[in-house]
Design a protein around this motif. Structure first.
Motif, mmCIF file in Angstrom:
data_model
loop_
_atom_site.group_PDB
_atom_site.id
_atom_site.type_symbol
_atom_site.label_atom_id
_atom_site.label_comp_id
_atom_site.label_asym_id
_atom_site.label_seq_id
_atom_site.Cartn_x
_atom_site.Cartn_y
_atom_site.Cartn_z
ATOM 1 N N THR B 39 0.827 -1.200 0.000
ATOM 2 C CA THR B 39 0.000 0.000 0.000
ATOM 3 C C THR B 39 0.868 1.260 0.000
ATOM 4 O O THR B 39 0.586 2.230 -0.724
ATOM 5 C CB THR B 39 -0.906 0.008 1.249
ATOM 6 N N PHE B 40 1.936 1.232 0.780
ATOM 7 C CA PHE B 40 2.853 2.380 0.833
ATOM 8 C C PHE B 40 3.378 2.713 -0.575
ATOM 9 O O PHE B 40 3.449 3.877 -0.973
ATOM 10 C CB PHE B 40 4.056 2.095 1.740
ATOM 11 N N THR B 42 2.099 2.128 -3.477
ATOM 12 C CA THR B 42 1.075 2.749 -4.326
ATOM 13 C C THR B 42 0.860 4.209 -3.941
ATOM 14 O O THR B 42 0.853 5.107 -4.804
ATOM 15 C CB THR B 42 -0.252 1.976 -4.160
ATOM 16 N N ARG B 43 0.735 4.419 -2.666
ATOM 17 C CA ARG B 43 0.454 5.774 -2.204
ATOM 18 C C ARG B 43 1.626 6.708 -2.517
ATOM 19 O O ARG B 43 1.443 7.826 -2.998
ATOM 20 C CB ARG B 43 0.197 5.782 -0.687
ATOM 21 N N PHE B 44 2.821 6.266 -2.243
ATOM 22 C CA PHE B 44 3.992 7.119 -2.446
ATOM 23 C C PHE B 44 4.140 7.486 -3.924
ATOM 24 O O PHE B 44 4.508 8.609 -4.269
ATOM 25 C CB PHE B 44 5.252 6.399 -1.950
ATOM 26 N N GLU B 46 1.765 7.764 -5.971
ATOM 27 C CA GLU B 46 0.744 8.758 -6.283
ATOM 28 C C GLU B 46 1.221 10.145 -5.886
ATOM 29 O O GLU B 46 1.000 11.129 -6.605
ATOM 30 C CB GLU B 46 -0.560 8.430 -5.529
ATOM 31 N N LEU B 47 1.906 10.195 -4.737
ATOM 32 C CA LEU B 47 2.399 11.489 -4.261
ATOM 33 C C LEU B 47 3.558 11.996 -5.102
ATOM 34 O O LEU B 47 3.724 13.189 -5.287
ATOM 35 C CB LEU B 47 2.839 11.379 -2.789
ATOM 36 N N GLU B 231 -0.293 9.432 7.628
ATOM 37 C CA GLU B 231 -1.063 8.592 6.709
ATOM 38 C C GLU B 231 -0.627 7.129 6.818
ATOM 39 O O GLU B 231 -1.458 6.226 6.888
ATOM 40 C CB GLU B 231 -0.853 9.079 5.262
ATOM 41 N N ALA B 232 0.710 6.956 6.851
ATOM 42 C CA ALA B 232 1.230 5.599 6.971
ATOM 43 C C ALA B 232 0.834 5.005 8.322
ATOM 44 O O ALA B 232 0.505 3.812 8.423
ATOM 45 C CB ALA B 232 2.746 5.610 6.833
ATOM 46 N N ILE B 235 -2.468 3.486 8.051
ATOM 47 C CA ILE B 235 -2.457 2.202 7.334
ATOM 48 C C ILE B 235 -1.944 1.098 8.248
ATOM 49 O O ILE B 235 -2.481 -0.017 8.292
ATOM 50 C CB ILE B 235 -1.587 2.310 6.057
#
Ligand SMILES: Nc1ncnc2c1ncn2[C@@H]1O[C@H](COP(=O)(O)OP(=O)(O)OP(=O)(O)O)[C@@H](O)[C@H]1O
Ligand SMILES: Nc1ncnc2c1ncn2[C@@H]1O[C@H](COP(=O)(O)OP(=O)(O)OP(=O)(O)O)[C@@H](O)[C@H]1O
Ligand code: MOO
Ligand SMILES: [Mg+2]
Ligand SMILES: [Mg+2]
Lengths: 335, 244, 319, 335, 319
Positions: B39-40, B42-44, B46-47, B231-232, B235
């Motif tokens: 998940t990290f 994917t999110r990172f 995106e950022l 955010e992390a 999660i």
């Protein structure tokens, strides 16, 4: 010109009926008296009479040709029983796996891009590793098989050394590869200094790990086959003017084809299932080094059912590949 | 073992610099983190659209060995302090940050056929008990916990990782086992977890660090910052991980 | 061979000859179908040769499932060891359809061009080639028929293969001892019997060799010894002398003739050599392109060959 | 009686010196005139003369006998190069491991009781597994090799199924075994209900896991060897009265001995190195189910150096076992 | 065979005969060591047979490394293709020590008891058996000497092995085409040449078979064709006709004699058959227990055999 003679003999039972012991001709002729006409004994020399007493073999049916070519398999019941137990031991666990597997999940799994890329990577690297192992391992097998002329100790030690990668826990094998080819490894260090090449964590590393782990299987299987084969055919080929390379390609290899095929299958499947050495030496980067077994292992931590489904994919794919390839590799020996 | 910086967000990464982050970040993460780090990633990404995060999951010690052998990684997230310390000893890492922790929980098969109620049942010799081996992080935690509550366990097997223990319980081979809470959560309905007293006192701390030889130190710093971000944190909480 | 060969046979003729052989055992078989004495014993006494190494063969081995032991009423034994063959099969474009009878106590030679089917016939009799259209009987014992196939090991049919096929992993002695061992003899007894046969064929010095260290002729003799030592009911010899040198060939031929004279069962010898036929055989079948073109006593063929091949065989091609 | 003749021919060069083209005798005799006495040409038919012109082969040295028996190995340089690369790939990582290993730690490690018991357990179970795999796998190989008469599809599928355990990631193989033989497994459940027998967590489970994982290697290697062997020897044996069992024991097996030996070595080493399936199916309890690879893997987490030392122990032991056993298994084929 | 065999040879004698053969090529060799014409061409023209299928053999293949091409000064070619052999080795208790010369364009027969070393000698010449104590030369070309060993594939020595050793994985056609393919011919050309030889030996119909589906005699002919098609400098035939039937044997023998008449190199034929010797060979070496006991023209041996074996061979044992 031959038929009269045959006809003459066909008609001979009557002359054979003589009871005179002094008749040299009847003595030496294979015809003899028939004591009781309906007894299916073998005393009649008449072909027609004999043919009548045999229920079957009178004419040659067209279909019999193919059947008559082979002799009976004739395996003893004990062999069948042992083979059955062996097969049960190998196949029943897989059946259990298949029974419990989440088949419904499969389509979704196979749709995932990581799964597809892992599968592609696995198949590609395993095939490449097998080809490399064939190119390197068959010559090594040849050298080992033909080492009869060497002193005993180096010969045995060499053979044993080839088998060592089989014994190493794969993870340790991966460590060994790192120690050799890693950036700080014995060879890897100089390699990077000189050309800036680093091997670990690349697809190359996956292939190297697979070759390291799987090639010994090929070498041993092929060596066994070569040692069991007859060297004289190679001598004949040489007297016909064939160069060493030609002898190898057109005589040695075809003669040990079943062994090479078995070895290649062993090698391919072992490479396909390789996990420990790969993950240690090459890491597990999706699309680059994350093969299907590694993906399965990771999935096992997250979703065991999905992991089982992945293993099934691996199984099915390997069965399909083997069924499709095998008989093509060895055109002559498997019917 | 090396000093662990327990203050989150201590890295200095300006917002201006983040805009320019490019290239590839290679993250070595313990296998037990595979869910959250997935998940990290994917999110990172995106950022930071121009950054490509590559995560390699394996056992902590395997990753540590790879790093010692010069693996070109930027970030290392280990499942225990000892493994991180061994990398620090080697000079590959100078200083790490604890970003989360995990605690143990009793796990039993669905329906709890053996009627396990607490840690004391681990001493019953009529049960099939699966524990982690002492050599691996979860095993070390197990030993500490059992010592703390003074239970003499009678294990039938000492597994090499949490997943193996969980597998045995899930399939009903083991009547009880000790695994991480996160694993019980991840297993969903396949097993039942039994919270035990004193488990929260014996936590396993997960440290993260940027490697000394990181090929892309800026992006690596940014990734570690993200792991330490709120955010992390959310999660991690969702997956059952505790505070560092 | 050639004119020399003719001399050799004539010499043999003095010693054991074809004619005396044919006349030598009048009392059994021919008197009538029901009045023969105990077949082999009677006959072998009547034979002029083989006195030295004769052994009570039949007494040791009951003949067939149907009539074991030598019954008191000797009439029961009539035709008991006769080999009745009907082979009829196809191998690609090659069709074989042959039927003949090989009498117990006699030797039948099969001659014929290459590829005529001689080896195939022998392999059918030995049971290593199987087809529904093969019929083989020894006396009352059906070895092959529709739906029946007695496996080779239960046939008591010995065979010398054209390519010898010595076991490469066994020594010469163990190759020969293999048969006795397999049929129940102890290791020592088997080796003793094997050694005896090796001695007869002048191979004593080679007992411990592996076959790949033998010369071609030595191999062939070992193959012969291996088949003979098992004392089967039927003996099939596929070109058993082809690789032997002139001297040994004569010796082995004599030795073989000697043995066959003792032997109560049917013997079939495949050969291209007229000298072999004259020395060893009583009857002759000529097989051409899968069919029997000639079947009768040896003398008859030599007196009046009817086919081109037969004329070639007996040497009248040019005449 | 032969010597006079030889002597006569030895003396013949002088008669051969005739230049008359009409002399039939000299025409057909292999002796011919010698034009220039010291030229090492082959025109002299005299044995003595010729012997003199050859530098070497005059007398028969006693020692030459053994050398003359074998023909040249005659492997092409390419083969040697490939074999060298293969060997380097297999052996150099081990060398790197050996170089970096903490040899000083070895005595202490070998003194530890867990290590000793793990080693004993490993050797014992691997040997037992190999014996079981031989007893079951060789018959299975025989059945597979002789399946030429079967319809194509079942034959190929059967063969492929045998190779599947090779492809499964070992951990998944362990799961499959649990699903079959575990307490809630397809067979294991009834087994426990009926007799109270549970297999997991016992040494029996270790052996089963090893057989499951290692037997396919043996089966494939032996099958390859059997398919490459000449069936006619079995037919000969049958005509000599040998029963099926005797044929199998005294002909089939010895003829494929190199293949069986290779297969047994593969099987033994694979069993010795087995980790994933064992740990999953049998667990890891010191003295009962914790084999050396499992101990090594665990040690790897705590003290990698010690783990490397343990792997070396495994390596050395397996080499010793192989060197000691191998030539005994196959008395005839390895010199 | 036998008296019939004698007839056959006599018949052959009419057709090509031994004596004419010995007398037939007087101009070369014997005039003097230095005055022979272009060896093979000259000689083959002088031969009475082989007209039909004669081919320009030597022109296509230079003889040896030292003297390639037919030089204008024909005197240079003296003895160029002669095979000079000295074999002297030990195999366990068997000691072999033999030396002889096989002349180019002529056929040397080697006869001798089983185990005398005939096959061993041929294998030394072919280079498949290696020993320091073997010396082999073809003309000036040293194939074996102390420290020298030309590998078999570079010798241009063709051999028919006693056990045929046909490649089991190749068809009959590919077996025969193997040699030409190996020595550089294209696939098509190789197959064409192979097909031609198969045709000569009456094997055309069997081209697509694998050897295991052939009869013994068919196999032997394939082996012969396989060796002949390569057109070597030296031809070694180890009992090449032993498995052939009487008819085919005569045909193949004629075919072979025909080919050998054309053939410019030395030929060695190992045989136990006096007919073969008379029909095929010019010279005869008798090998007994590893030693040469007789070496000379065929006629000489038949005129006056000196050893017991030789007497047996020529058929005077009883005389
Ligand atoms: N497996 C097979 N498939 C097809 N044809 C075969 C097979 N085996 C043999 N043949 C053919 O069958 C025929 C008979 O072969 P067989 O070996 O019985 O001949 P033979 O009489 O023994 O000849 P020879 O004298 O050469 O030994 C030959 O033409 C041969 O080519
Ligand atoms: N590898 C070996 N080791 C020891 N002795 C051997 C070996 N090979 C052959 N011999 C022996 O060498 C001798 C010569 O064998 P060779 O094959 O040359 O005989 P030959 O003259 O061809 O006989 P034949 O006519 O039977 O073919 C024989 O006595 C044989 O037993
Ligand atoms: O790094 Mo692990 O997978 O928790 O031992
Ligand atoms: Mg035949
Ligand atoms: Mg020979």
């Amino acid at each position: 010109m031959s038929s009269p003679r045959v006809t003459r003999w066909r008609a001979s039972p009557s002359t054979g009926r003589t009871t005179s012991s002094t008749s040299t001709r009847s003595r030496c002729s294979p015809t003899r008296p028939i004591p009781t006409p309906r007894t299916p004994s073998s005393t009649s020399c008449s072909r027609t009479r004999r043919a009548a007493s045999w229920t079957g073999p009178v004419s040659v049916p067209r279909s019999a040709g193919r059947r008559s070519d082979r002799s009976t398999p004739r395996l003893s019941p004990l062999v069948w029983i042992a083979a059955g137990v062996a097969l049960a031991l190998l196949v029943l666990p897989l059946a259990a796996l298949a029974v419990r597997a989440p088949w419904a999940q499969l389509p979704e799994l196979l749709g995932r891009s990581e799964v597809v890329s892992a599968l592609t990577l696995s198949l590609g690297t395993a095939l490449l590793s097998t080809l490399i192992a064939l190119a390197l391992g068959v010559p090594l097998a040849l050298v080992l098989a033909r080492s009869a002329a060497w002193p005993v100790v180096p010969r045995r030690v060499l053979r044993a050394l080839v088998t060592v990668p089989l014994v190493l826990p794969p993870v340790v094998g991966g460590v060994a590869l790192l120690l050799l080819l890693g950036r700080r490894g014995l060879l890897g260090g100089p390699l990077e200094d000189a050309w800036g090449v680093t091997i670990p964590f690349t697809t190359t590393a996956v292939v190297i790990a697979q070759v390291f782990v799987a090639m010994p299987f090929l070498v041993l299987a092929v060596e066994g086959a070569i040692r069991a084969s007859d060297r004289r055919f190679e001598q004949v080929a040489a007297t016909l003017g064939a160069s060493r390379a030609t002898v190898f390609r057109r005589v040695t290899l075809p003669l040990v084809a079943p062994g090479v095929s078995a070895g290649a299958v062993l090698c391919f499947t072992r490479a396909l299932g390789e996990f420990g050495a790969t993950v240690t030496f090459a890491g597990s980067f999706p699309g680059v080094t994350q093969t299907l077994p590694i993906a399965t292992y990771l999935e096992l931590q997250r979703d065991p059912q999905a992991a089982i489904a992945l293993s099934l994919v691996l199984m099915v794919v390997s069965v399909v590949v083997l069924v499709a390839l095998r008989d093509r590799w060895v055109p002559g020996t498997t019917a | 073992a090396g000093g662990v910086d327990t203050v989150p967000g201590s890295s200095s990464a300006g917002t201006a610099a983040e805009e320019e982050l490019t290239g590839q970040v290679t993250v070595f993460a313990a296998a037990s983190l595979s869910d959250v780090f997935g998940t990290f990633e994917t999110r990172f990404e995106e950022l930071h659209p121009r950054v490509d995060v590559l995560v390699s999951f394996a056992g902590s010690s395997s990753l540590a060995e790879q790093i010692r052998q010069g693996a070109p990684a930027d970030v290392f997230a280990s499942a225990d302090l000892a493994t991180m310390a061994s990398v620090e000893d080697d000079g590959a890492v100078s200083g790490s940050t604890a970003f989360t922790s995990n605690s143990l929980e009793l796990v039993v098969p669905v329906g709890n056929p053996a009627g396990v109620t607490g840690l004391a049942d681990l001493a019953r010799s009529d049960l099939a008990i699966a524990l982690c081996a002492e050599e691996v992080p979860c095993g070390a935690a197990t030993v500490t916990l059992l010592d703390a509550v003074d239970v003499e366990a009678a294990p039938d097997t000492l597994e090499q990782d949490v997943t193996s223990v969980l597998t045995k319980v899930r399939l009903g081979e083991a009547d009880a086992g000790l695994v991480y809470r996160t694993d019980v959560l991840a297993a969903g309905d396949a097993v039942e977890g039994i919270a035990v007293d004193g488990a929260d006192d014996v936590v396993n701390v997960y440290p993260i660090a940027v490697l000394a030889d990181a090929p892309n130190p800026d992006a690596a710093d940014a990734f570690v910052d993200f792991v330490l971000s709120d955010e992390a944190r959310g999660i991690l909480d969702g997956a059952g991980f505790g505070a560092p | 061979m050639l004119h020399s060969g003719a001399r050799r046979v004539r010499r043999h003729g003095h010693v054991r000859g074809e004619l005396p052989r044919c006349h030598a055992d009048p009392p059994d078989r021919d008197v009538s179908g029901t009045a023969a004495g105990p077949a082999s014993g009677h006959r072998s006494v009547a034979r002029p040769h083989g006195g030295v190494r004769r052994r009570p063969r039949r007494a040791a081995r009951p003949l067939g499932a149907g009539d074991d032991g030598v019954s008191a009423t000797s009439g029961e034994r009539r035709g008991a060891g006769d080999l009745d063959v009907h082979v009829s099969l196809r191998r690609g474009s090659f069709a074989l359809d042959a039927a003949f009878l090989a009498l117990a106590g006699r030797t039948l030679a099969i001659a014929g061009p290459n590829g005529a089917g001689k080896t195939t016939v022998l392999e059918c009799i030995a049971g290593v080639t199987v087809a529904d259209t093969v019929g083989v009987r020894v006396g009352e014992r059906v070895l092959d028929d529709v739906g029946t196939h007695v496996p080779p090991e239960a046939r008591r049919v010995g065979m010398v293969f054209q390519e010898y096929l010595l076991f490469p992993h066994l020594t010469v002695l163990d190759n020969v001892a293999f048969g006795p061992r397999s049929t129940g003899a102890g290791r020592l007894e088997a080796r003793e019997r094997a050694a005896e046969w090796l001695h007869r064929f002048g191979l004593s010095g080679l007992s411990d060799r592996r076959p790949h260290r033998l010369s071609g002729g030595q191999r062939q003799r070992v193959a012969l010894a291996r088949a003979l030592v098992t004392e089967p009911d039927v003996l099939l010899l596929d070109e058993p002398l082809a690789a032997l040198d002139v001297e040994v060939r004569d010796d082995v031929r004599l030795e073989l003739a000697d043995h066959l004279a003792d032997f109560g069962g049917a013997t079939i010898v495949v050969t291209h050599d007229a000298a072999d036929i004259r020395t060893l055989a009583d009857d002759l079948v000529i097989l051409e392109r899968g069919a029997v073109t000639h079947d009768g006593p040896v003398a008859a063929v030599f007196d009046g060959p009817t086919t081109a091949y037969a004329r070639r065989l007996v040497g009248r091609a040019g005449a």
